[in-house]
Design a protein around this motif. Structure first.
Motif, short mmCIF file in Angstrom:
data_model
loop_
_atom_site.label_atom_id
_atom_site.label_comp_id
_atom_site.label_asym_id
_atom_site.label_seq_id
_atom_site.Cartn_x
_atom_site.Cartn_y
_atom_site.Cartn_z
N UNK A 48 0.64 -1.24 0.10
CA UNK A 48 -0.02 -0.16 -0.01
C UNK A 48 0.73 1.12 -0.05
N UNK A 49 1.64 1.32 -1.09
CA UNK A 49 2.50 2.60 -1.30
C UNK A 49 2.32 3.16 -2.62
N UNK A 50 2.86 4.25 -2.88
CA UNK A 50 2.34 5.08 -4.19
C UNK A 50 3.25 4.19 -5.16
N UNK A 51 2.91 4.27 -6.40
CA UNK A 51 3.62 3.69 -7.29
C UNK A 51 5.16 3.93 -7.61
N UNK A 52 5.19 5.32 -7.37
CA UNK A 52 6.58 6.13 -7.49
C UNK A 52 7.58 5.27 -6.49
N UNK B 35 8.25 1.44 -7.76
CA UNK B 35 9.25 1.39 -8.78
C UNK B 35 10.74 1.74 -8.37
N UNK B 36 11.03 2.87 -7.46
CA UNK B 36 12.11 2.70 -6.55
C UNK B 36 12.71 1.56 -6.06
N UNK B 37 11.74 0.83 -5.26
CA UNK B 37 12.08 -0.41 -4.67
C UNK B 37 12.43 -1.50 -5.54
N UNK B 38 11.82 -1.46 -6.70
CA UNK B 38 12.01 -2.66 -7.56
C UNK B 38 13.23 -2.37 -8.37
N UNK B 39 13.36 -0.99 -8.82
CA UNK B 39 14.67 -0.71 -9.47
C UNK B 39 15.87 -0.86 -8.56
N UNK B 40 16.02 -0.85 -7.19
CA UNK B 40 17.00 -0.86 -6.08
C UNK B 40 17.46 -2.47 -5.76
N UNK B 41 16.30 -3.45 -6.26
CA UNK B 41 16.66 -4.87 -5.88
C UNK B 41 17.77 -5.36 -6.46
N UNK B 42 18.55 -6.03 -5.60
CA UNK B 42 19.86 -6.57 -6.22
C UNK B 42 19.85 -7.99 -5.97
N UNK B 43 20.52 -8.77 -6.80
CA UNK B 43 20.48 -10.28 -6.86
C UNK B 43 22.11 -10.81 -6.80
N UNK B 44 22.53 -11.36 -6.01
CA UNK B 44 23.96 -11.99 -6.18
C UNK B 44 23.79 -13.43 -5.76
N UNK B 45 24.87 -14.16 -6.21
CA UNK B 45 24.83 -15.63 -5.85
C UNK B 45 26.43 -15.78 -6.25
N UNK B 46 26.88 -16.86 -5.35
CA UNK B 46 28.21 -17.23 -5.47
C UNK B 46 28.64 -17.55 -4.20
#
Length: 120
Positions: A35-39, A42-53
């Motif tokens: 329940x947060x703004x679309x903006x 988008x910020x949360x999705x844009x800053x998601x990082x994935x790393x494996x190793x």
């Protein structure tokens, strides 16, 4: 020109959706339900990082280093030792398979010679 840019963005968005794993897509869907703004979504999705190793991401190592002075060095050394150990196990397994293949082939030749000797 703006229409071309918009179409290009839509196309790259569609291409990136194809490359997103099912688990990652589930995370994105959960963020979109928040329940947060679309903006902000988008910020949360844009800053998601994935790393494996075998070794943690450098940002994570900084946190460990802050807790324990030699943590980063020990974590990296442990990852390198694990990699060496895994390669040694794989090499030993390949050698065992090679020996088994030769032993099987020799046994097959002996069995064939025995049967050929009986039928000739």
């Amino acid at each position: 020109m703006e229409k071309q840019d918009h179409k290009l963005l839509e196309k790259s968005g569609a291409d990136s959706k194809k490359r997103i794993s099912k688990a990652d897509q589930e995370i994105i869907d959960q963020v979109k339900k928040l329940p947060i703004s679309e903006e902000k979504q988008k910020d949360i999705i844009a800053t998601m990082e994935m790393y494996s190793g075998p070794i943690p991401h450098p940002k994570i190592l900084v946190g460990y280093q802050a807790l324990y002075p030699d943590a980063a060095k020990e974590i990296i050394e442990n990852g390198l030792d694990e990699s060496r150990h895994r390669r040694q196990l794989e090499t030993a397994r390949q050698k065992r398979r090679g020996h088994l293949a030769w032993e099987s082939m020799i046994l097959l030749v002996i069995v064939c010679l025995i049967f050929m000797g009986r039928f000739i």
